[in-house]
Design an enzyme around this catalytic site. Structure first.
Site, mmCIF file in Angstrom:
data_model
loop_
_atom_site.group_PDB
_atom_site.id
_atom_site.type_symbol
_atom_site.label_atom_id
_atom_site.label_comp_id
_atom_site.label_asym_id
_atom_site.label_seq_id
_atom_site.Cartn_x
_atom_site.Cartn_y
_atom_site.Cartn_z
ATOM 1 N N MET A 298 -12.366 4.228 -0.138
ATOM 2 C CA MET A 298 -12.835 4.292 0.945
ATOM 3 C C MET A 298 -13.563 5.675 1.034
ATOM 4 S SD MET A 298 -10.056 2.607 3.353
ATOM 5 C CE MET A 298 -8.649 3.060 2.357
ATOM 6 N N HIS B 163 -8.506 1.220 -3.823
ATOM 7 C CA HIS B 163 -9.448 0.950 -2.712
ATOM 8 C C HIS B 163 -10.360 2.428 -2.322
ATOM 9 C CE1 HIS B 163 -10.042 -0.383 1.653
ATOM 10 N NE2 HIS B 163 -10.949 -0.317 1.102
ATOM 11 N N GLY C 177 -0.852 1.356 9.922
ATOM 12 C CA GLY C 177 -0.136 1.071 11.078
ATOM 13 C C GLY C 177 -0.952 0.611 12.180
ATOM 14 N N MET D 131 -11.610 -6.052 5.509
ATOM 15 C CA MET D 131 -10.600 -5.041 6.328
ATOM 16 C C MET D 131 -10.216 -5.923 7.751
ATOM 17 S SD MET D 131 -10.063 -2.442 4.538
ATOM 18 C CE MET D 131 -9.122 -1.491 5.711
ATOM 19 N N HIS E 217 -1.289 -1.193 -4.270
ATOM 20 C CA HIS E 217 -2.649 -0.938 -3.684
ATOM 21 C C HIS E 217 -2.563 0.522 -3.418
ATOM 22 C CE1 HIS E 217 -6.219 -2.111 -1.198
ATOM 23 N NE2 HIS E 217 -5.760 -1.397 -0.263
ATOM 24 N N GLY F 17 -9.069 4.015 7.545
ATOM 25 C CA GLY F 17 -8.783 5.437 7.880
ATOM 26 C C GLY F 17 -7.400 5.699 7.983
ATOM 27 N N PHE F 18 -6.588 4.981 8.566
ATOM 28 C CA PHE F 18 -5.180 4.962 8.790
ATOM 29 C C PHE F 18 -4.250 3.803 8.783
ATOM 30 C CE2 PHE F 18 -7.616 8.074 11.251
ATOM 31 C CZ PHE F 18 -7.001 9.424 11.119
ATOM 32 N N MET G 206 -9.112 7.737 0.487
ATOM 33 C CA MET G 206 -9.999 8.317 1.478
ATOM 34 C C MET G 206 -10.519 9.686 1.198
ATOM 35 S SD MET G 206 -7.672 6.755 4.644
ATOM 36 C CE MET G 206 -6.552 5.422 4.417
ATOM 37 N N SER H 237 0.769 -1.257 0.050
ATOM 38 C CA SER H 237 0.028 -0.093 0.060
ATOM 39 C C SER H 237 0.814 1.218 0.120
ATOM 40 C CB SER H 237 -0.965 0.053 1.264
ATOM 41 O OG SER H 237 -1.568 1.312 1.407
ATOM 42 N N ASP I 64 -6.570 -6.298 4.366
ATOM 43 C CA ASP I 64 -5.997 -5.091 4.300
ATOM 44 C C ASP I 64 -6.022 -4.681 5.877
ATOM 45 O OD1 ASP I 64 -4.877 -2.529 4.133
ATOM 46 O OD2 ASP I 64 -6.175 -2.015 2.981
ATOM 47 N N GLY J 171 -2.805 -4.384 9.314
ATOM 48 C CA GLY J 171 -1.826 -5.138 10.267
ATOM 49 C C GLY J 171 -1.472 -6.465 9.638
#
Length: 212
Positions: A71, A69, A148, A140, A36, A145-146, A40, A11, A173, A175
């Site tokens: 969002m 993607h 990490g 997901m 990826h 949204g964020f 957003m 990503s 997607d 972690g």
């Protein structure tokens, strides 16, 4: 390419945007399968990232599948723009629109592959009516949204359920690292999105290899 192959989609949300073209070339050279792109809008998710101009800017620098993607709210409004920018596969959220079937048709009319996604709080069954109409389902494994965030192990059951019903691409997607990759692929996932794990590593090739 078969759906039995584990595909890695770094990503760019976690890439160095001051040298984005170089970063995309680097992960392609390192063995990535897809790129990826997390889009957003600050409405559907509490963050704003990039738009069609960035997709268009990186399209010429890579031959990899451009996996976009969305969002965003009301994604059908932006399908044409992201298609013209060079997307190969466009994924949208079932929660973001009243007529997912219409969005699917719009993406198809642009000659693109289609993905549908569900957030952690959404039952995977909400995607079942569309399984025969899409190429990919994205589950997901963090709240969108964020980047990490930590992997939500409770999402593994969704992957297992989907795998019993769907033989297309099952993407996860959030972690994803060497440890969680083993968990999700065992459950049936075959496309792994990894942002900070790849772009935060010193050796992109080694990071990508460790996910397979």
């Amino acid at each position: 390419m078969t759906n039995d192959t584990i595909l890695i989609a770094p990503s760019i949300l976690s890439a160095d945007f001051s040298r984005l073209g170089e970063e995309v070339r680097a992960v392609e050279k390192a063995g990535a399968d897809w790129v990826h792109v997390d889009v957003m809008d600050g409405k559907f998710v509490p963050n704003i990232t990039i738009g069609p101009l960035v997709v268009a800017a990186i399209r010429p620098v890579t031959k990899l599948v451009m996996d976009v993607h969305l969002m965003i709210d009301d994604p059908i409004k932006y399908v044409d723009q992201f298609s013209k920018a060079g997307s190969d596969l466009i994924t949208f959220h079932v929660e973001a629109c009243n007529d997912p079937g219409g969005v699917i048709k719009k993406i198809r009319s642009n000659g693109k592959k289609v993905g549908i996604s569900v957030k952690p709080g959404t039952q995977i069954e909400s995607a079942y009516d569309f399984l025969d109409k899409v190429d990919m389902v994205l589950i997901m494994t963090v709240e969108p949204g964020f980047g990490g965030q930590s992997f939500m192990v409770g999402m593994v059951e969704k992957i297992e359920k989907l795998h019993k019903k769907f033989r297309g691409f099952i993407q996860v997607d959030g972690g994803i690292n060497a440890e969680t990759a083993k968990i999700v692929t065992k459950a049936g996932a075959n496309v792994l999105v990894a942002g900070s794990y790849v772009f935060g590593s010193k050796d992109y090739k080694q990071a990508i290899m460790s996910l397979r």
